[in-house]
Scaffold this motif. Structure first.
Motif, PDB file in Angstrom:
ATOM      1  N   TYR A   7     -29.976  50.356  30.579  1.00 52.80           N
ATOM      2  CA  TYR A   7     -30.916  50.961  31.544  1.00 52.80           C
ATOM      3  C   TYR A   7     -30.188  51.944  32.453  1.00 52.80           C
ATOM      4  O   TYR A   7     -30.676  53.043  32.715  1.00 52.80           O
ATOM      5  N   ARG A   8     -29.033  51.542  32.913  1.00 54.32           N
ATOM      6  CA  ARG A   8     -28.249  52.389  33.815  1.00 54.32           C
ATOM      7  C   ARG A   8     -27.857  53.696  33.115  1.00 54.32           C
ATOM      8  O   ARG A   8     -27.968  54.778  33.697  1.00 54.32           O
ATOM      9  N   ASN A   9     -27.400  53.583  31.872  1.00 48.94           N
ATOM     10  CA  ASN A   9     -27.046  54.785  31.110  1.00 48.94           C
ATOM     11  C   ASN A   9     -28.249  55.720  30.990  1.00 48.94           C
ATOM     12  O   ASN A   9     -28.139  56.930  31.215  1.00 48.94           O
ATOM     13  N   LEU A  10     -29.393  55.150  30.640  1.00 50.89           N
ATOM     14  CA  LEU A  10     -30.584  55.981  30.481  1.00 50.89           C
ATOM     15  C   LEU A  10     -30.981  56.633  31.801  1.00 50.89           C
ATOM     16  O   LEU A  10     -31.473  57.758  31.809  1.00 50.89           O
ATOM     17  N   MET A  11     -30.728  55.949  32.903  1.00 50.23           N
ATOM     18  CA  MET A  11     -31.025  56.549  34.202  1.00 50.23           C
ATOM     19  C   MET A  11     -30.163  57.786  34.422  1.00 50.23           C
ATOM     20  O   MET A  11     -30.651  58.804  34.926  1.00 50.23           O
ATOM     21  N   TYR A  12     -28.910  57.752  34.022  1.00 49.63           N
ATOM     22  CA  TYR A  12     -28.049  58.933  34.156  1.00 49.63           C
ATOM     23  C   TYR A  12     -28.520  60.067  33.259  1.00 49.63           C
ATOM     24  O   TYR A  12     -28.525  61.230  33.672  1.00 49.63           O
ATOM     25  N   PHE A  13     -28.949  59.732  32.051  1.00 55.34           N
ATOM     26  CA  PHE A  13     -29.483  60.767  31.161  1.00 55.34           C
ATOM     27  C   PHE A  13     -30.752  61.374  31.755  1.00 55.34           C
ATOM     28  O   PHE A  13     -30.941  62.592  31.725  1.00 55.34           O
ATOM     29  N   GLN A  14     -31.620  60.532  32.303  1.00 56.75           N
ATOM     30  CA  GLN A  14     -32.856  61.026  32.902  1.00 56.75           C
ATOM     31  C   GLN A  14     -32.565  61.874  34.143  1.00 56.75           C
ATOM     32  O   GLN A  14     -33.180  62.918  34.341  1.00 56.75           O
ATOM     33  N   THR A  15     -31.645  61.435  34.963  1.00 55.37           N
ATOM     34  CA  THR A  15     -31.304  62.183  36.173  1.00 55.37           C
ATOM     35  C   THR A  15     -30.746  63.552  35.821  1.00 55.37           C
ATOM     36  O   THR A  15     -31.125  64.559  36.439  1.00 55.37           O
ATOM     37  N   ALA A  16     -29.877  63.598  34.822  1.00 51.51           N
ATOM     38  CA  ALA A  16     -29.329  64.890  34.388  1.00 51.51           C
ATOM     39  C   ALA A  16     -30.439  65.807  33.890  1.00 51.51           C
ATOM     40  O   ALA A  16     -30.461  67.005  34.213  1.00 51.51           O
ATOM     41  N   LYS A  17     -31.374  65.256  33.150  1.00 53.82           N
ATOM     42  CA  LYS A  17     -32.503  66.051  32.635  1.00 53.82           C
ATOM     43  C   LYS A  17     -33.366  66.572  33.775  1.00 53.82           C
ATOM     44  O   LYS A  17     -33.682  67.759  33.834  1.00 53.82           O
ATOM     45  N   SER A  18     -33.754  65.682  34.668  1.00 56.11           N
ATOM     46  CA  SER A  18     -34.613  66.080  35.786  1.00 56.11           C
ATOM     47  C   SER A  18     -33.930  67.106  36.684  1.00 56.11           C
ATOM     48  O   SER A  18     -34.556  68.070  37.132  1.00 56.11           O
ATOM     49  N   GLU A  19     -32.655  66.891  36.928  1.00 56.94           N
ATOM     50  CA  GLU A  19     -31.906  67.814  37.776  1.00 56.94           C
ATOM     51  C   GLU A  19     -31.811  69.196  37.136  1.00 56.94           C
ATOM     52  O   GLU A  19     -32.010  70.211  37.805  1.00 56.94           O
ATOM     53  N   SER A  20     -31.542  69.231  35.841  1.00 53.46           N
ATOM     54  CA  SER A  20     -31.430  70.527  35.156  1.00 53.46           C
ATOM     55  C   SER A  20     -32.777  71.252  35.157  1.00 53.46           C
ATOM     56  O   SER A  20     -32.832  72.467  35.353  1.00 53.46           O
ATOM     57  N   ASP A  83     -36.485  58.509  39.317  1.00 53.67           N
ATOM     58  CA  ASP A  83     -35.723  59.712  39.654  1.00 53.67           C
ATOM     59  C   ASP A  83     -36.501  60.578  40.641  1.00 53.67           C
ATOM     60  O   ASP A  83     -35.950  61.028  41.645  1.00 53.67           O
ATOM     61  N   LYS A  84     -37.756  60.785  40.357  1.00 53.83           N
ATOM     62  CA  LYS A  84     -38.583  61.628  41.230  1.00 53.83           C
ATOM     63  C   LYS A  84     -38.685  61.034  42.631  1.00 53.83           C
ATOM     64  O   LYS A  84     -38.540  61.743  43.631  1.00 53.83           O
ATOM     65  N   ARG A  85     -38.908  59.740  42.699  1.00 52.73           N
ATOM     66  CA  ARG A  85     -39.078  59.062  43.981  1.00 52.73           C
ATOM     67  C   ARG A  85     -37.770  58.979  44.773  1.00 52.73           C
ATOM     68  O   ARG A  85     -37.745  59.208  45.979  1.00 52.73           O
ATOM     69  N   GLU A  86     -36.675  58.661  44.095  1.00 53.32           N
ATOM     70  CA  GLU A  86     -35.408  58.408  44.778  1.00 53.32           C
ATOM     71  C   GLU A  86     -34.537  59.651  44.965  1.00 53.32           C
ATOM     72  O   GLU A  86     -33.783  59.730  45.931  1.00 53.32           O
ATOM     73  N   LEU A  87     -34.609  60.578  44.024  1.00 55.43           N
ATOM     74  CA  LEU A  87     -33.682  61.717  44.050  1.00 55.43           C
ATOM     75  C   LEU A  87     -34.344  63.073  44.163  1.00 55.43           C
ATOM     76  O   LEU A  87     -33.690  64.041  44.541  1.00 55.43           O
ATOM     77  N   ARG A  91     -32.605  67.224  45.986  1.00 53.59           N
ATOM     78  CA  ARG A  91     -32.078  68.357  45.227  1.00 53.59           C
ATOM     79  C   ARG A  91     -32.244  69.657  46.008  1.00 53.59           C
ATOM     80  O   ARG A  91     -33.290  69.925  46.574  1.00 53.59           O
ATOM     81  N   THR A  92     -31.173  70.450  45.983  1.00 54.29           N
ATOM     82  CA  THR A  92     -31.167  71.726  46.696  1.00 54.29           C
ATOM     83  C   THR A  92     -30.461  72.766  45.830  1.00 54.29           C
ATOM     84  O   THR A  92     -29.951  72.458  44.747  1.00 54.29           O
ATOM     85  N   TYR A  93     -30.391  73.975  46.341  1.00 55.22           N
ATOM     86  CA  TYR A  93     -29.648  75.031  45.648  1.00 55.22           C
ATOM     87  C   TYR A  93     -28.195  74.614  45.458  1.00 55.22           C
ATOM     88  O   TYR A  93     -27.606  74.837  44.399  1.00 55.22           O
TER      89      TYR A  93
END
Length: 112
Positions: A7-20, A83-87, A91-93
Motif C-alpha cells: 500500500y505504501r509503495n502504491l501511495m508513492y506511485f500515486q503521489t508521483a503521478k498526481s504531482e506530475s 493524495d488529493k486530501r492530504e497533499l 503543491r506549488t511552483y
C-alpha cells in the motif's frame, strides 16, 4: 513485502503521478514524462506491490480472482483521494521545479 509495504509503495506511485499531473496541467511545468520514466524504471516494484495486494485480497479478504481488477482499481481510487486530501493543497511552483528531487525521495522510500 507485506500488504502494508505494498500500500505504501502504491501511495508513492500515486503521489508521483498526481504531482506530475498538477505540475504539467496546472502550472505548465514538464513533469509527466519524468514521472512516466520513473514509473517504468520501478515497474518491477509496482508489479510486485500489486501482486502482494492481490494475494492479500484473495487470502485475507476472500476476494475472487474475477474481482481482483475491481479491488485494485478501488485501491488506486482511494489512494488518489488520500493524495488529493492530504497533499493536493501543498503543491506549488517550487514543488514542480523540484520534482526530480521528489522522485528521488519517493524512490528511496519504496520497499523492494
Amino acid at each position: 513485502m507485506n500488504e502494508k509495504d505494498a500500500y505504501r509503495n502504491l501511495m508513492y506511485f500515486q503521489t508521483a503521478k498526481s504531482e506530475s499531473e498538477y505540475c504539467e496541467n496546472k502550472l505548465h511545468v514538464q513533469a509527466i514524462s519524468q514521472q512516466t520514466k520513473w514509473r517504468n524504471q520501478h515497474a518491477a516494484i509496482l508489479s510486485r506491490s500489486i501482486s502482494t495486494l492481490e494475494q492479500h485480497f484473495i487470502n485475507d479478504k476472500g476476494t475472487s480472482t474475477k474481482d481482483l481488477p475491481a479491488a485494485i482499481a478501488a485501491v488506486w481510487k482511494k489512494l488518489e483521494e488520500v493524495d488529493k486530501r492530504e497533499l493536493g493543497d501543498t503543491r506549488t511552483y517550487k514543488t514542480c521545479i523540484k520534482f526530480p528531487e521528489s522522485l528521488k525521495f519517493y524512490e528511496a522510500q519504496l520497499v523492494k
